[in-house]
Design a protein around this motif. Structure first.
Motif, PDB file in Angstrom:
ATOM      1  N   LEU A  21       0.819  -1.195   0.000  1.00  0.00           N
ATOM      2  CA  LEU A  21       0.000   0.000   0.000  1.00  0.00           C
ATOM      3  C   LEU A  21       0.861   1.258   0.000  1.00  0.00           C
ATOM      4  O   LEU A  21       1.871   1.340   0.703  1.00  0.00           O
ATOM      5  N   ILE A  22       0.441   2.229  -0.796  1.00  0.00           N
ATOM      6  CA  ILE A  22       1.144   3.499  -0.934  1.00  0.00           C
ATOM      7  C   ILE A  22       0.232   4.579  -0.366  1.00  0.00           C
ATOM      8  O   ILE A  22      -0.925   4.691  -0.768  1.00  0.00           O
ATOM      9  N   GLY A  23       0.738   5.387   0.550  1.00  0.00           N
ATOM     10  CA  GLY A  23      -0.076   6.419   1.184  1.00  0.00           C
ATOM     11  C   GLY A  23      -0.190   7.664   0.330  1.00  0.00           C
ATOM     12  O   GLY A  23       0.792   8.156  -0.209  1.00  0.00           O
ATOM     13  N   TYR A  24      -1.426   8.179   0.228  1.00  0.00           N
ATOM     14  CA  TYR A  24      -1.691   9.387  -0.577  1.00  0.00           C
ATOM     15  C   TYR A  24      -1.438  10.653   0.235  1.00  0.00           C
ATOM     16  O   TYR A  24      -1.909  10.801   1.359  1.00  0.00           O
ATOM     17  N   ILE A  25      -0.691  11.579  -0.368  1.00  0.00           N
ATOM     18  CA  ILE A  25      -0.583  12.933   0.158  1.00  0.00           C
ATOM     19  C   ILE A  25      -0.616  13.884  -1.025  1.00  0.00           C
ATOM     20  O   ILE A  25      -0.328  13.502  -2.152  1.00  0.00           O
ATOM     21  N   ASN A  26      -1.007  15.137  -0.788  1.00  0.00           N
ATOM     22  CA  ASN A  26      -0.966  16.142  -1.849  1.00  0.00           C
ATOM     23  C   ASN A  26       0.207  17.062  -1.580  1.00  0.00           C
ATOM     24  O   ASN A  26       0.325  17.625  -0.494  1.00  0.00           O
ATOM     25  N   SER A  27       1.064  17.199  -2.573  1.00  0.00           N
ATOM     26  CA  SER A  27       2.329  17.901  -2.358  1.00  0.00           C
ATOM     27  C   SER A  27       2.214  19.415  -2.471  1.00  0.00           C
ATOM     28  O   SER A  27       3.206  20.113  -2.277  1.00  0.00           O
ATOM     29  N   ARG A  28       0.999  19.943  -2.762  1.00  0.00           N
ATOM     30  CA  ARG A  28       0.938  21.386  -3.019  1.00  0.00           C
ATOM     31  C   ARG A  28      -0.249  22.111  -2.397  1.00  0.00           C
ATOM     32  O   ARG A  28      -0.259  23.335  -2.359  1.00  0.00           O
ATOM     33  N   ILE A  29      -1.287  21.427  -1.917  1.00  0.00           N
ATOM     34  CA  ILE A  29      -2.536  22.099  -1.556  1.00  0.00           C
ATOM     35  C   ILE A  29      -2.665  22.272  -0.045  1.00  0.00           C
ATOM     36  O   ILE A  29      -2.363  21.372   0.728  1.00  0.00           O
ATOM     37  N   TYR A  30      -3.172  23.433   0.344  1.00  0.00           N
ATOM     38  CA  TYR A  30      -3.454  23.706   1.756  1.00  0.00           C
ATOM     39  C   TYR A  30      -4.769  24.470   1.861  1.00  0.00           C
ATOM     40  O   TYR A  30      -5.047  25.362   1.069  1.00  0.00           O
ATOM     41  N   ASP A  31      -5.572  24.143   2.863  1.00  0.00           N
ATOM     42  CA  ASP A  31      -6.888  24.741   3.084  1.00  0.00           C
ATOM     43  C   ASP A  31      -6.755  26.232   3.419  1.00  0.00           C
ATOM     44  O   ASP A  31      -6.065  26.605   4.354  1.00  0.00           O
ATOM     45  N   TYR A  58      -5.130  27.154  -0.817  1.00  0.00           N
ATOM     46  CA  TYR A  58      -3.808  27.708  -1.026  1.00  0.00           C
ATOM     47  C   TYR A  58      -2.965  26.743  -1.859  1.00  0.00           C
ATOM     48  O   TYR A  58      -3.222  25.546  -1.895  1.00  0.00           O
ATOM     49  N   GLU A  59      -1.896  27.290  -2.433  1.00  0.00           N
ATOM     50  CA  GLU A  59      -0.893  26.443  -3.079  1.00  0.00           C
ATOM     51  C   GLU A  59       0.437  26.645  -2.381  1.00  0.00           C
ATOM     52  O   GLU A  59       1.000  27.742  -2.395  1.00  0.00           O
ATOM     53  N   GLY A  60       0.935  25.586  -1.753  1.00  0.00           N
ATOM     54  CA  GLY A  60       2.225  25.665  -1.093  1.00  0.00           C
ATOM     55  C   GLY A  60       3.354  25.704  -2.110  1.00  0.00           C
ATOM     56  O   GLY A  60       3.267  25.087  -3.175  1.00  0.00           O
ATOM     57  N   CYS A  61       4.410  26.438  -1.797  1.00  0.00           N
ATOM     58  CA  CYS A  61       5.574  26.510  -2.685  1.00  0.00           C
ATOM     59  C   CYS A  61       6.505  25.346  -2.372  1.00  0.00           C
ATOM     60  O   CYS A  61       7.066  25.260  -1.278  1.00  0.00           O
ATOM     61  N   LEU A 117       2.801  11.171  -4.053  1.00  0.00           N
ATOM     62  CA  LEU A 117       2.822  12.627  -3.956  1.00  0.00           C
ATOM     63  C   LEU A 117       1.953  13.203  -5.063  1.00  0.00           C
ATOM     64  O   LEU A 117       2.393  13.327  -6.213  1.00  0.00           O
ATOM     65  N   ASP A 118       0.720  13.523  -4.738  1.00  0.00           N
ATOM     66  CA  ASP A 118      -0.193  14.049  -5.757  1.00  0.00           C
ATOM     67  C   ASP A 118       0.310  15.407  -6.252  1.00  0.00           C
ATOM     68  O   ASP A 118       0.845  16.202  -5.479  1.00  0.00           O
ATOM     69  N   SER A 119       0.125  15.657  -7.534  1.00  0.00           N
ATOM     70  CA  SER A 119       0.522  16.903  -8.196  1.00  0.00           C
ATOM     71  C   SER A 119       2.032  17.105  -8.228  1.00  0.00           C
ATOM     72  O   SER A 119       2.502  18.186  -8.574  1.00  0.00           O
ATOM     73  N   PHE A 120       2.802  16.093  -7.882  1.00  0.00           N
ATOM     74  CA  PHE A 120       4.261  16.216  -7.870  1.00  0.00           C
ATOM     75  C   PHE A 120       4.832  15.871  -9.236  1.00  0.00           C
ATOM     76  O   PHE A 120       4.365  14.952  -9.903  1.00  0.00           O
ATOM     77  N   GLY A 121       5.866  16.600  -9.635  1.00  0.00           N
ATOM     78  CA  GLY A 121       6.526  16.308 -10.903  1.00  0.00           C
ATOM     79  C   GLY A 121       5.793  16.861 -12.100  1.00  0.00           C
ATOM     80  O   GLY A 121       6.104  16.510 -13.233  1.00  0.00           O
ATOM     81  N   ARG A 122       4.837  17.712 -11.848  1.00  0.00           N
ATOM     82  CA  ARG A 122       4.124  18.380 -12.946  1.00  0.00           C
ATOM     83  C   ARG A 122       4.472  19.860 -12.880  1.00  0.00           C
ATOM     84  O   ARG A 122       5.614  20.224 -13.051  1.00  0.00           O
ATOM     85  N   GLY A 123       3.525  20.723 -12.623  1.00  0.00           N
ATOM     86  CA  GLY A 123       3.843  22.139 -12.638  1.00  0.00           C
ATOM     87  C   GLY A 123       3.206  22.884 -11.497  1.00  0.00           C
ATOM     88  O   GLY A 123       2.458  22.333 -10.702  1.00  0.00           O
ATOM     89  N   GLN A 124       3.545  24.161 -11.413  1.00  0.00           N
ATOM     90  CA  GLN A 124       2.866  25.061 -10.499  1.00  0.00           C
ATOM     91  C   GLN A 124       3.081  26.472 -11.032  1.00  0.00           C
ATOM     92  O   GLN A 124       3.785  26.676 -12.014  1.00  0.00           O
TER      93      GLN A 124
END
Length: 949
Positions: A606-616, A649-652, A680-687
């Motif tokens: 199992l691989i744990g999901y996290i989002n690498s860029r988003i914050y409430d 928000y979008e974390g840097c 790492l969701d949204s990782f390795g793409r863009g911002q």
């Protein structure tokens, strides 16, 4: 050996950095040995991939750097322009020895004109910063006391100059010496060079370590020369002389007076590629006001300017000088080069922008802009290969009036495109950027003219802040025969030499654990909804792994959160999935740890999901979490918070605080819960471009997205593998820059409109991929759709899935027990068996050119919400590391199909190897037998293979 090391670094720097010092330019380096052994600049960006690393070239006494010791150790830094009348040079230095017999030259800039240098004085062991005026044959020197210079002591040295003012040297922020430069007029020349290390013949070798180096130079604006706009009529162009360059059968012609492209032609096939080129500018700049980003202008190669063209040994140099900015009495210069590559038939395109005056800064540089035509008269026999997701092949790109663009990092996953017509050579264009600057490839179709305007949109190192641009990577075009596969092979030859392929092919790459290489199916677990309980995940996983008889891996989404976060934007907008890190107060849900341990006993990873860029961001501005996180979020040029959406928000990901914020949750997932890796969701793409001044990157940095994520990924992977050496990192649709960091790439979709397996040709044997959802539903159309998705996933070599395990077990079992479910299961079951037995081909092998299938009519259908045209017989060909080859076939229709297949034995490199037919019988056993024919019959949903060994 060390001499060669320094030379190789210098050569690499030449490739990535040509330093323009007109107007205002700041250049910084930190020579820092990090986990992936890259040279970093002051902001942590990956500057130079070290491919000839020698351990003794680095020091590590609490601070890393590059050591110089031999007389020939030097780092040459080429640049255009001159050092400037006013500037500051900073260097952090440590001496291994101090010679009192000769000078030790540490830094020098010189040419046929004047020169400047930092040396260790030969008689008194003191640092001296000096300027030499060649016209008067006079030295100006500023020195510091010898008592400051000690062996094995770090010094922060600042050398500054201002003609009409002083020459100064400071150590640790204290000025130690100065001399007047009043009345001196510097003279520099085009051959000026810059060197770190030893250069002067009578110098003793500089023996020490340079930790960091920076140079800032400022000059006044140029005088303004306003020339009336030149936009020639077609008749004038016809009467204007042309200047051409050619190599082998390819010829490029440029209008000598107006500097427009007139022709790009392959004489061998008599194929012309340009159409209406004179009507569009060769380059275009988007400029913004440095104090007001809403104020912008467009300037292009048709603007008022003094034009000139010069033939060089390699090609042509095109110059636009004193380009007028509308509404201002100010001007700037552009230089564009079009040169033949010395070792190929490629044309290399590079552009420089200098002397940008006053308040204007560069937002984008668009070059080259090429107006291309159909080369096959039949519109549907013209194709455009473009780098969308894992590859797209558009038929007749001229046929629809539209504009389409890919971004890097973002929807552009690699950096080349290819326009070709059947029976004709095509135009290949590639951006050879191994570092990762932001850029776009753009295509504008003009249907009424059967014209396709293709261009590369680049940004300066600091978007909207940089006042000059010197293209840091080459853009190449080639005229070449073939189709999408041939173009991919050409790009692969360059791409596999880049840092992202540094770990080697999967067969030899020990950093990717064997358990993952041998995995064939992917799953999806969740606790997002009330009905998707933890027991459902466990029950349905047992069904999948038990019935398919194979281990599985997959992502557990939303394993942590806070159901009571009623003030959360994530909860309010039914986006609970991002809440794991949207709130610091989120907790691991009860039962997750126990279930993960239970599944692991059943060979489930199992691989744990996290989002690498988003914050409430819906919390109040004085909320403790808001106060903690807000400084580390992306910022606009005006300093406002850049939102990921209206609610978040979008974390840097360059920001160290944010990196460790994510790392801590990753560590918790592996160490406490027992996950076999992290997604790492949204990782390795863009911002977005981040203009924050407190994150460690330059505001508006074109490199921060890639370099920040690479640094973040390295930190996470290193720390997690201290806990479990066999963890993996995964993400969705990561671009090529992360092939070495992301072990498991989730495809954005299994299949989409016009998809083409270009990514697999490039990187299948370097990075493992896995597919999205495959599930049955009670309708005949669903079976064909599911078979299409399954066949596509199998034939691009991806791990098959993702099977959803979070549904109600009763509904889950019912779907698989339906007629559609049973038919789909029978197809998948045997397909997985074939995949498991042939992993060296379809699992970790190199993709070969697909075999030709006849007959193989197309089916029009809908799958994954896309309108598709797919073949009845899917096929793929692969080469194992031992050069054995395999060809695989799948029949997605409801009836048996008989067909012939053809391929090039020489291209497959199989020599006299014998073919064997492999299939799976009713008892789930692999049947292998010799096979000499080229005709096969496949039952409905059946997969077979031909192996050459």
């Amino acid at each position: 050996m060390k001499y060669m090391f320094i030379k190789k670094i210098a050569c690499l720097i030449c490739l990535i950095w040509t330093l323009g010092l007109c107007a205002k330019t700041t250049v910084q380096y930190v020579f820092d040995q990090v986990i992936d052994e890259n040279i970093k600049d002051q902001s942590g960006n990956n500057c130079v991939p070290i491919i000839a690393m020698k351990e003794n070239s680095w020091v590590s006494k609490g601070e890393d750097g590059i050591r110089f010791s031999q007389a020939a150790d030097e780092m040459r830094i080429p640049f255009t322009g001159f050092p400037g009348n006013h500037g500051v040079m900073k260097i952090r230095i440590n001496f291994d020895q101090i010679s009192t017999g000769k000078e030790q030259t540490i830094w020098r800039v010189y040419g046929l004109g004047d020169g400047m240098q930092l040396q260790l004085d030969r008689t008194k062991g003191r640092l001296t910063f000096s300027y030499y005026n060649r016209a008067d044959k006079k030295w100006f020197k500023a020195s510091c006391p010898n008592s400051l210079i000690k062996i094995d002591k770090w010094l922060n040295v600042t050398c500054s100059w201002q003609f009409g003012g002083n020459l100064e040297i400071a150590v640790d922020d204290a000025v130690q010496g100065k001399t007047a430069l009043a009345g001196v007029t510097p003279t520099w020349d085009a051959n000026t060079v810059m060197i770190l290390g030893n250069d002067i013949k009578n110098s003793a070798p500089f023996a020490g370590v340079i930790r960091s180096f920076s140079l800032e130079s400022k000059d006044g604006a140029s005088d303004t020369i306003v020339i009336p706009a030149i936009k020639p009529a077609a008749k004038e162009l016809l009467n204007s002389p042309g200047i051409s360059i050619s190599k082998n059968d390819v010829k490029l012609e440029v209008d000598q007076n107006y500097l427009t492209l007139r022709s790009l032609k392959d004489d061998k096939s008599n194929t012309e590629f340009l159409s209406g080129q004179a009507e569009i500018p060769l380059w275009e700049l988007a400029l913004v006001n440095k104090d007001n980003f809403t104020k912008s202008i467009i300037v292009n190669s048709q603007a008022a300017a003094k034009r000139s063209i010069e033939r060089t040994p390699a090609g042509l140099e095109l110059n636009w000088k004193n380009i007028a900015i509308p509404g201002e009495s100010a001007a700037f210069d552009v230089k564009a080069g079009i040169n033949w590559d010395s070792s190929s038939d490629d044309l290399i395109w590079k552009i420089q922008v200098g002397n940008l005056p006053r308040d204007w800064r560069i937002l984008n540089i668009n070059y080259p802009c090429l107006s291309l035509k159909m080369t096959n008269r039949e519109p549907d026999k013209n194709f455009l290969v473009w780098p969308f997701r894992w590859g797209r092949l558009t038929r007749n790109p001229f046929g629809v009036e539209k504009k389409f663009t890919t971004e890097y990092p973002g929807s552009m996953h690699f950096q080349f495109c290819f326009l070709y017509g059947e029976g004709h050579p095509g135009l290949y264009l590639a951006v050879l950027d191994g570092i990762g600057y932001y850029k776009e490839l753009s295509w504008q179709a003009v249907k009424t003219k059967n014209q396709l305007i293709q261009s590369v949109i680049m940004t300066p190192e600091q978007r909207g802040i940089s006042g000059s641009f010197d293209q840091p990577y080459p853009i190449v075009t080639s005229i070449m025969p073939g189709n999408w596969y041939d173009a991919a092979c050409k790009y692969r030859a360059w791409a596999t030499k880049q840092i992202w392929c540094q770990n080697g092919t999967l067969t030899n790459n020990k950093q990717v654990p064997e358990w993952y290489k041998k995995n064939s199916i992917a799953m999806k677990w969740s606790t997002e909804k009330i009905g998707r309980t933890i027991p459902n995940n466990l029950t349905n996983t047992k069904w999948i792994t038990g019935n398919f008889g194979t281990p599985a891996m997959g992502i557990w989404y939303h394993y942590r959160g806070n159901w009571d976060s009623s003030d959360s934007a994530g909860v309010k907008n039914d986006w609970f999935g991002c809440l794991w890190n949207a709130r610091i107060d989120a907790k691991i849900f009860p039962g997750v740890e126990e279930t993960v341990r239970e599944m692991r006993k059943q060979n489930v990873y199992l691989i744990g999901y996290i989002n690498s860029r988003i914050y409430d961001q819906s919390l109040t501005s004085d909320h403790p979490e808001t106060l903690a996180v807000e400084p580390h979020t992306m910022k606009t040029p005006e300093g406002k918070i850049e939102l990921y959406s209206n609610n978040l928000y979008e974390g840097c990901r360059y920001d160290p605080w944010w990196q460790y914020h994510i790392l801590n949750y990753c560590r918790e997932g592996v160490e406490k819960i027992g996950f076999s890796g992290m997604y790492l969701d949204s990782f390795g793409r863009g911002q977005y471009f981040c203009y924050a001044k407190n994150h460690g990157h330059p505001p508006g940095s074109s490199l921060a997205s890639i370099s920040g994520m690479r640094n973040m990924g390295i930190k996470i992977k290193t720390e997690l593998r201290k806990i479990n050496p066999e963890i993996i990192l995964s993400s969705e649709a990561s671009i090529e820059q992360f092939v070495d960091l992301i072990d498991a790439k989730l495809l954005h979709y299994n299949i989409f409109t016009e998809c083409c397996p270009i990514w697999q040709v490039l990187y299948h044997d370097y990075q493992l991929t896995y597919g999205r959802s495959i599930y049955p539903a009670e309708s005949p159309d669903r079976l064909l759709s599911a078979r299409t998705i399954a066949a596509s996933t199998f034939h691009i070599g991806a791990q098959i899935g993702r099977f959803r395990a979070d549904d109600n077990p009763r509904g889950f079992a019912k779907d698989w027990d339906s007629p559609v479910g049973k038919a789909l299961f029978n197809m998948l079951d045997k397909m997985i068996i074939i995949r498991d037995k042939n992993l060296k081909f379809i699992g970790v092998g190199k993709m070969l050119r697909p075999a030709m299938i006849t007959p193989n009519p197309a089916l029009k259908m809908t799958a994954e919400k896309f309108e598709l045209e797919v073949p009845e017989i899917f096929t793929s060909s692969w080469q194992a590391e031992d050069l054995q080859a395999g060809i695989f076939f799948t029949n997605i229709t409801g009836e048996p199909r008989t067909f012939k297949y053809e391929f090039n034995r020489e291209e497959y490199q199989i020599g006299a190897k014998s073919p064997y037919l492999i299939s799976v019988n009713a008892n789930k056993l692999i049947i292998e037998k010799p096979y000499a024919g080229n005709t096969l019959t496949l039952d409905s949903g059946q997969t077979m293979g031909i192996i050459f060994k």
